[in-house]
Design a protein around this motif. Structure first.
Motif, short mmCIF file in Angstrom:
data_model
loop_
_atom_site.label_atom_id
_atom_site.label_comp_id
_atom_site.label_asym_id
_atom_site.label_seq_id
_atom_site.Cartn_x
_atom_site.Cartn_y
_atom_site.Cartn_z
N GLY A 1 49.80 36.94 44.74
CA GLY A 1 48.83 37.70 43.96
C GLY A 1 47.43 37.24 44.31
N ASP A 2 46.49 38.14 44.18
CA ASP A 2 45.12 37.82 44.50
C ASP A 2 44.60 36.73 43.57
OD1 ASP A 2 42.79 38.01 45.89
OD2 ASP A 2 42.55 40.17 45.61
N PRO B 1 46.84 36.58 49.87
CA PRO B 1 47.60 37.84 49.94
C PRO B 1 48.10 38.11 51.35
CG PRO B 1 45.53 38.15 48.76
CD PRO B 1 45.47 36.80 49.42
N SER C 1 51.51 44.93 35.98
CA SER C 1 52.04 44.21 37.14
C SER C 1 52.68 42.89 36.71
CB SER C 1 50.90 43.96 38.13
OG SER C 1 51.38 43.46 39.35
N GLN C 2 52.04 42.18 35.79
CA GLN C 2 52.61 40.92 35.29
C GLN C 2 53.93 41.16 34.55
OE1 GLN C 2 49.01 39.70 33.18
NE2 GLN C 2 49.00 37.78 34.33
N LYS D 1 48.98 34.63 38.08
CA LYS D 1 50.29 34.12 38.52
C LYS D 1 50.78 33.01 37.60
CE LYS D 1 48.72 33.08 42.57
NZ LYS D 1 47.38 33.64 42.37
N SER E 1 44.76 36.87 39.52
CA SER E 1 45.66 37.95 39.10
C SER E 1 46.63 37.52 38.00
CB SER E 1 46.44 38.49 40.30
OG SER E 1 47.21 37.47 40.90
N THR F 1 54.82 40.94 43.85
CA THR F 1 53.38 41.02 44.11
C THR F 1 52.63 41.42 42.85
OG1 THR F 1 53.81 41.68 46.40
CG2 THR F 1 51.61 42.11 45.54
N LEU F 2 51.58 40.66 42.53
CA LEU F 2 50.66 41.01 41.44
C LEU F 2 49.43 41.66 42.07
CD1 LEU F 2 50.81 37.80 39.21
CD2 LEU F 2 51.82 40.02 38.70
N LYS F 3 49.19 42.92 41.72
CA LYS F 3 48.06 43.62 42.33
C LYS F 3 46.91 43.86 41.35
CE LYS F 3 49.98 45.84 46.35
NZ LYS F 3 50.08 47.08 47.14
#
Length: 683
Positions: A287-288, A417, A263-264, A293, A291, A434-436
């Motif tokens: 991002g959560d 989020p 994701s990153q 960021k 995660s 979005t980072l999940k």
């Protein structure tokens, strides 16, 4: 409906100047406004079989007067009238009217009457709210009736009548702005039919189909506006076209002490692509908690540096600014970047030195609070701005950065989020990344919900963690006692915990403390000089203490789901197992559902979805969120799929050459132009 927009209300038969003014007060100024004044629910006046009706339901029945009515008077000008009725020649019921004694003379034995009201099955009694006699031509009999927002002298009966009159006169002039391709694709009924159905459905399916058609239209036009604005802004080469070697960035990423998640990697590629384009980047990175960021933002800042520009990162608190300053210094030390810190607590000399270094270009990246946007702060060549926890800053504060350089690229980040479809709507002028995924090896926080009577056991658990040289947060919603809300307060709770954990130092943090006192308490907690921190929600953002493993939230049912999740994210930042303990005795079902939701998932996006369903989009975003539109019919808590459909269709249409030139799209282009949608966005 362009012609109807220009048709004055008084053209409707039976609508005079006085009533037109009353409608104006409701925001209705034209025939188009009147026809599009949609109901918010329906009353069911369809006749029901009494044997199938549950106790307490509101029903409509047709009956015969069986006995003469009896009137009892009480109080001043108050009366209660009862009468026996025969329903369906089978059920003998008692009917009750309050303050309707004037009907007495009309209730003649054997006469037919239609009654609506609340059914008491045990007593076989109907408390009548509305009644009418067959042949009176009253409109509600045997139908679903719309309920509108009304006020002043306007009644439900009158507005139903006047809307029906307007539809009778003008329904043939209703036009459809939605291209037939999309109506057919989604099996939508025609606009004229939808408007007729929504005001007077014959059954529930009519209302459902009408609403579906009109919600799609509302969301489609809104998304089309955003897409057009974005398309227009992308044609302007008004930004910085960064030039850097991809291999330099790859070396930087390979040298990191950990591997990026998939994701990153994906989001980093999106940012680097934006930096190379000639228009200004405006991207939201969500991002959560945990995660990763910051490392994505750091990679973008490095690429910005390699292309010869300065970078800035604005954060909401000095604590967070100092944490980012230290971490970025360590990260960039091998590459010779000069990192600066600009916060309110600097001495005058320190501040002068930082300002001079920024203006001369000696500082490559500056980290700071809102002090960064003050008038005296000047950059030599600002190329990229990162704002962390973007919802903590107003739109105007963020836009000031645009004038600190030549339209620098802007990356805004949030750990709150938001479901993607809502993010697209709320931040329509931004691209959304979005980072999940969470970094590998991160342990899931164990969450428990307990009642207040187990507080002693919770304190015992905290003590065990303290003995293992770990730390704990205890959060409560209020600072001092309140007569209005019976919740534990931070000051009392601090005293109680200090007494129980007498061998440890318990700190107190709340919003009314002076800034330097808050900084001192947080600094002591970060250095493990304070072992337990009792605090209000000021720790929600900007605190990173890896040694803290317990988050206790007192009166947890007083918080929203997203806020609970943010607080939980203050722990779980180190290698040790972390815990979140919710202490609550919720009385409402929503409160209980919040507690259950927190214990079953750590996924911030799932939490956000649940929170949205429980609270709705208005409360979800709060009054500070200026990006959320107000819709007539669309409900963003439940119309996710429709929003995504509308967005995809709008994007497809704007990308096509036909939309801009073909005659068949002229009515749609004129509608957008007359509504001045693009101009509003551009102002």
């Amino acid at each position: 409906m362009n012609k109807l927009n220009q048709t004055p209300l008084q053209e409707v038969h039976g609508l005079g100047a006085a009533r037109s003014k009353d409608l104006n007060a409701l925001g209705i100024h034209s025939v188009s406004d009147l026809i599009e004044y949609f109901p918010f629910r329906y009353e069911d006046y369809r006749l029901r079989d009494l044997s199938l009706v549950e106790d307490g339901e509101k029903i409509t029945v047709q009956a015969k007067v069986y006995s003469l009515p009896q009137v009892q008077r009480y109080g001043r000008n108050k009366s209660r009238m009862t009468c026996k009725m025969l329903v369906d020649e089978q059920h003998m019921i008692t009917t009750v009217w309050f303050n309707r004694h004037f009907l007495k003379d009309r209730l003649i034995a054997g006469k037919e009457i239609i009654l609506s009201g609340k059914w008491d099955r045990k007593r076989q009694t109907l408390t009548v709210s509305e009644s009418e006699f067959p042949g009176s031509n009253a409109p509600q009999t045997g139908a679903l009736q719309p309920v509108y927002s009304v006020g002043g002298s306007i009644t439900q009966r009158w507005i139903r009548k006047i809307i029906q009159q307007a539809l009778q006169q003008y329904s043939e002039l209703i036009t459809d702005p939605i291209p037939a391709t999309y109506s057919q694709k989604h099996n939508l009924i025609p606009r004229k039919q939808a408007i007729l159905f929504i005001h007077r459905p014959q059954d529930a399916s009519d209302g459902t189909e009408a609403r579906r058609r009109l919600v799609y239209e509302e969301l489609f036009l809104f998304q089309l506006k955003l897409m057009i604005f974005r398309s227009m802004s992308r044609t302007k080469a008004d930004g910085i076209q960064h030039e850097f070697e991809s291999e330099d960035v790859r070396k930087f990423v390979r040298a990191l002490p950990f591997q990026l998640t998939d994701s990153q990697k994906k989001v980093t590629a999106e940012l680097l692509s934006d930096l190379r384009k000639s228009y200004s980047m405006n991207r939201l990175l969500q991002g959560d908690v945990g995660s990763g960021k910051t490392v994505v933002a750091a990679t973008a800042l490095y690429a910005n540096f390699k292309s010869g520009y300065q970078g800035a990162m604005m954060v909401p608190t000095e604590i967070l600014a100092e944490q980012h300053y230290q971490s970025l210094q360590e990260l960039f030390e091998p590459y010779g970047l000069e990192i600066g810190l600009l916060v309110g607590s600097l001495t005058n000399k320190q501040r002068r030195d930082v300002l001079a270094s920024l203006q001369s270009g000696l500082i490559d990246i500056v980290i700071g609070t809102h002090a960064l946007i003050q008038e005296k702060v000047h950059f030599r060549n600002l190329g990229l701005v990162v704002t962390d926890e973007q919802h903590r800053f107003g739109v105007n504060q963020r836009s000031i950065f645009r004038h600190k350089g030549f339209n620098p690229d802007v990356l805004t980040m949030t750990a709150t989020p938001i479901p993607r479809t809502l993010a697209i709507t709320a931040f329509g002028d931004m691209d959304v990344s979005t980072l999940k995924e969470l970094p590998k090896g991160r342990k899931e926080i164990k969450t428990y919900w307990v009642k207040h009577n187990l507080m002693e056991r919770v304190l015992g658990f905290i003590q065990k963690e303290l003995q293992a040289h770990r730390q704990a947060y205890v959060i409560c919603p209020l600072i001092e006692e309140s007569d209005k809300i019976d919740v534990q307060n931070a000051i009392d709770l601090h005293a109680q915990i200090q007494e129980v954990l007498s061998g440890y130092k318990v700190g107190l943090l709340h919003g009314r403390q002076p800034a330097d006192e808050k900084e001192e308490v947080m600094s002591q907690f970060s250095e493990n000089e304070v072992h337990v921190l009792v605090s209000t929600t000021v720790v929600e953002v900007g605190v990173n203490v890896p040694n803290a493993t317990i988050m206790v939230i007192y009166d947890a049912d007083r918080f929203g789901l997203s806020q609970l999740h943010q607080l939980r994210g203050r722990v779980g930042r180190g290698q040790d197992q972390s815990y979140c303990i919710l202490i609550a005795d919720p009385k409402s079902e929503i409160g209980k559902e919040r507690m259950r939701s927190m214990t079953i998932t750590n996924d911030g996006f799932e939490i956000a979805r649940m929170d949205l369903e429980l609270r709705g989009p208005g409360d979800f975003f709060g009054t500070k969120q200026s990006g959320m539109p107000e819709f007539r019919l669309a409900d963003l808590a439940h119309d996710f799929e429709m929003l995504e459909m509308a967005r995809e269709d709008a994007a497809e249409l704007v990308r096509s050459d036909e939309f801009w030139t073909a005659a068949k799209y002229l009515p749609l282009r004129e509608l957008l132009d007359k509504a001045q949608l693009m101009e509003k966005e551009l102002d």
